[in-house]
Scaffold this active site. Structure first.
Site, PDB file in Angstrom:
ATOM      1  N   GLU A   8       0.814  -1.225   0.000  1.00 39.52           N
ATOM      2  CA  GLU A   8       0.000   0.000   0.000  1.00 39.52           C
ATOM      3  C   GLU A   8       0.843   1.270   0.000  1.00 39.52           C
ATOM      4  O   GLU A   8       0.423   2.295  -0.524  1.00 39.52           O
ATOM      5  CB  GLU A   8      -0.943  -0.009   1.205  1.00 39.52           C
ATOM      6  N   ASP A 107      -3.113  -3.371   2.931  1.00 41.34           N
ATOM      7  CA  ASP A 107      -3.781  -3.581   4.218  1.00 41.34           C
ATOM      8  C   ASP A 107      -5.023  -4.450   4.017  1.00 41.34           C
ATOM      9  O   ASP A 107      -5.757  -4.267   3.047  1.00 41.34           O
ATOM     10  CB  ASP A 107      -4.191  -2.242   4.836  1.00 41.34           C
ATOM     11  N   TYR A 314      -1.705  -3.796  13.105  1.00 46.28           N
ATOM     12  CA  TYR A 314      -2.533  -2.961  12.226  1.00 46.28           C
ATOM     13  C   TYR A 314      -3.474  -2.088  13.053  1.00 46.28           C
ATOM     14  O   TYR A 314      -4.202  -2.587  13.912  1.00 46.28           O
ATOM     15  CB  TYR A 314      -3.329  -3.859  11.280  1.00 46.28           C
TER      16      TYR A 314
END
Length: 699
Positions: A8, A107, A314
């Site tokens: 990403e 992600d 995350y």
């Protein structure tokens, strides 16, 4: 042939390449975009980092003119995807030609899945034979990355289409309503009034609270307190059992009965457990960041940096239950390698069995937020360290035993008036020993026995007033949004930032502008659906259905279009009234404050010069008063009604894209500006002197 990995962001691409390669990573630039190459298991790899979305949804060019296209025509107009990161798109296409396989490593959530899916589509435009796979991970650590790439799965098309549905719906609602309201009130270009599917009901929460505060009428009440002393000399306080007297004469009558002595009627002592906090999810992280003085956007930005550098898991998760796959003891052991957390680690590991706390939400996409590696304090910024330390200590708090608090409550008779004394003391800190963010103030009440006599050494009857409800802090607003189903864990902080950038709200706690109040008032009156959470949360439910495979993307988008058509029918009927009310409020927001000229009773208003088109502040008592002040010509300009402490002139706020908002005193001769200039000048001169001495010594 080569395997192409798509991450990403560039920082993630760099870390993933280093982890998978071990050594021997080379970097080349393709159209200025870094591409990391390495060999592993006799296989060639290339890793490219995106900048989030590389494509955006938009209308075709023929719909771009606000004045020629009726906003209603946008509801059913075609939506297309166009590049927003053109160099990355070019680079991706070029390296895709030599690839046999693409591994999407963005992600793992709706946004990330859509970003990866779009990138895959771009790559397959150049190489239709590409095989696609998906690497799913919740932390950028060697263990997580190696596991994810050893057994990659497939792209979750349902998740990607749920993300695309959100893009389409938000584009349609935002474009149609923003254009309609802006055109109706003649607020175009940089002055446009944005309206959105999630943004507007969120703004309504802030406005409703502001109106509640403005309309609040304080109610007087009286409280009675006494100070007591035991025969051992122990002093403590008690308050009348009727916490608030709403009638002054009743309070005075009770206060008149207070003499020199009191008798204990009963006393109870209990030991209460201080339960550990639940594991961190995104909402709780933002609320915790708010207590550190961070805005919602800043908290998420710092968390993303820590995640990308491999220091935490995350940051976008709803989960508050650790999965069994996480070795909690191993993480605690790892933290012991830092001198900052050695004591904390030892206490966790000294337990025979670690029993983590649990929250109410359990999901399977990502675990709760936890530290994944030691962040050296010298290697991160001061703000990153603050948030990292909070995350570490919150993690530890979920693994440590409960604390214990002793509570004492007593009823005390004062000539027939009953008073209550309540005290509490932490007797075993438990998890709170290592969590300084837990606030508790011990209140002393001694051990008392029934019929024990006490001396009254002081008494007070205080007049007070009820207070209005507080404004929402950014953290509290995120919590409320989650409760009402407004937005998602990935979007809530950015929605608040949009409201700030548009000048609808300011400060933290959040205060709404007159313009915001008028927009919400008009929408509530003529299009109630868009200003309440009901319609938004209904659409969120449908998008959840897409992610779960129960709903079709196009059907959900069409359903939202039907809802919007109903809204627009009502708005168009009342266009004139909406225009008048909002324009009136906009004029109110243009007033910066009172004219400082002696004897003038006018207001300073933001004006634009006819000839030069430059904006300035001018007195509305013109031509009798010709007082003016220059203003910055760039950025969104907001009045604040604040007064400069140095010169008592009004202050304004300037918002420039990509920069922090800043406050400005309108007075060019403000002594506060002199101080700032002197400090700046001295700093520059000092810096120049240092450079001169260094040059002199080197020569």
């Amino acid at each position: 042939m080569m395997r192409l990995i798509i991450s990403e962001k560039e920082i993630a691409a760099k870390r993933i390449a280093k982890i998978l390669a071990g050594n021997g990573v080379s970097v080349e630039k393709v159209y200025g975009i870094p591409v990391h190459s390495f060999k592993a298991d006799k296989q060639d790899y290339k890793v490219i980092g995106l900048k989030g979305h590389i494509l955006k949804v938009d209308y075709p060019k023929e719909f771009s003119n606000w004045f020629k296209v009726d906003p209603v025509d946008l509801i059913d107009a075609e939506i297309e995807k166009t590049p927003i990161q053109k160099m990355i798109v070019k680079a991706l296409k070029k390296i895709a030609v030599d690839a046999s396989e693409v591994i999407v490593a963005t992600d793992y959530d709706r946004e990330g899945e859509l970003i990866g899916y779009d990138a895959l589509q771009v790559a397959q435009e150049k190489n239709s034979q590409l095989v696609s796979k998906r690497a799913k991970f919740s932390a950028i650590t060697p263990k997580d990355i190696n596991e994810a790439f050893s057994k990659p799965g497939r792209i979750d098309m349902d998740l990607a289409f749920a993300g695309r549905a959100r893009q389409d719906i938000d584009l349609v609602w935002g474009a149609v309503l923003t254009r309609f309201i802006s055109l109706a009130t003649y607020q175009v270009k940089e002055r446009f009034l944005s309206v959105g599917r999630v943004q507007t009901p969120t703004l309504a929460l802030i406005v409703d609270r502001e109106l509640e505060i403005k309309s609040f009428i304080p109610t007087p009440y009286w409280v009675i307190k006494i100070k007591l002393k035991t025969d051992k000399g122990e002093e403590f306080e008690a308050a009348h059992k009727k916490k608030k007297f709403t009638k002054k004469d009743e309070a005075e009558a009770a206060f008149a009965k207070i003499g020199d002595d009191a008798i204990v009627l009963e006393s109870k002592e209990t030991i209460k457990s201080i339960r550990p906090l639940a594991p961190l999810n995104t909402t709780n992280l933002i609320m915790s960041g708010s207590s550190l003085g961070f805005t919602a956007t800043k908290t998420i930005s710092i968390a993303e940096s820590l995640y990308m550098n491999g220091y935490m898991s995350y940051p976008r998760t709803d989960n508050t239950v650790y999965p069994s796959t996480i070795d909690l003891r191993d993480i605690a052991r790892m933290l012991g390698g830092s001198p900052h957390f050695k004591e904390l680690s030892d206490e966790i590991l000294s337990q025979k069995k670690i029993e983590p706390s649990r929250g109410r939400k359990k999901t399977t996409d990502h675990p709760p937020i936890y530290p994944t590696a030691i962040a050296p304090k010298s290697s991160v910024s001061a703000d990153e360290w603050k948030l990292y330390e909070l995350i570490v200590r919150r993690f530890a708090a979920t693994l440590l035993p409960p604390g214990k608090m002793k509570s004492i409550s007593a009823k005390i008779d004062v000539n027939g008036e009953i008073f209550a004394a309540t005290g509490s003391t932490i007797v075993d800190p438990g998890w709170t020993r290592h969590y300084p963010y837990y606030k508790h103030q011990d209140v002393f009440v001694p051990e008392l026995k029934p019929q024990q006599g006490l001396a009254i050494i002081d008494s007070e009857m205080a007049a007070k007033e009820t207070m209005p409800p507080p404004r929402y802090s950014q953290g509290k607003l995120v919590q409320k949004m989650e409760e009402l189903g407004l937005g998602t864990k990935a979007t809530r902080h950015s929605i608040i930032q949009t409201l700030l950038n548009r000048g609808y709200v300011k400060g933290n706690p959040l205060e709404s502008s007159e313009k915001a109040i008028a927009v919400i008032r008009m929408l509530k009156k003529h299009a109630g659906k868009i200003s309440t959470p009901d319609m938004t949360s209904e659409l969120e439910m449908y998008m959840d259905g897409i992610a779960n495979g129960d709903q079709a993307k196009d059907e959900v988008v069409d359903r939202s279009r039907t809802m919007l058509k109903e809204v627009m029918e009502n708005l168009q009927k009342e266009k004139e009234e909406i225009s008048k009310e909002i324009q009136k409020a906009i004029k109110e927001d243009l007033i910066a404050g009172k004219c400082p000229r002696e004897g003038c009773k006018g207001d300073l208003i933001i004006r634009v010069a006819r000839a030069s088109k430059k904006r300035f502040l001018g007195c509305n008592a013109y031509p009798e008063c010709k007082t003016t002040f220059p203003l910055p010509q760039k950025g969104l300009l907001l009045t604040t009604k604040d007064i400069c402490k140095h010169c008592q002139h009004p202050r304004v706020k300037i918002i420039n894209k990509g920069r922090r908002p800043w406050d400005l005193c309108i007075n060019p001769d403000c002594p506060g500006k002199d101080e700032k200039y002197k400090n700046y000048k001295n700093k520059k001169q000092s810096s120049g002197a240092d450079k001169g001495s260094k040059l002199q010594s080197s020569s």
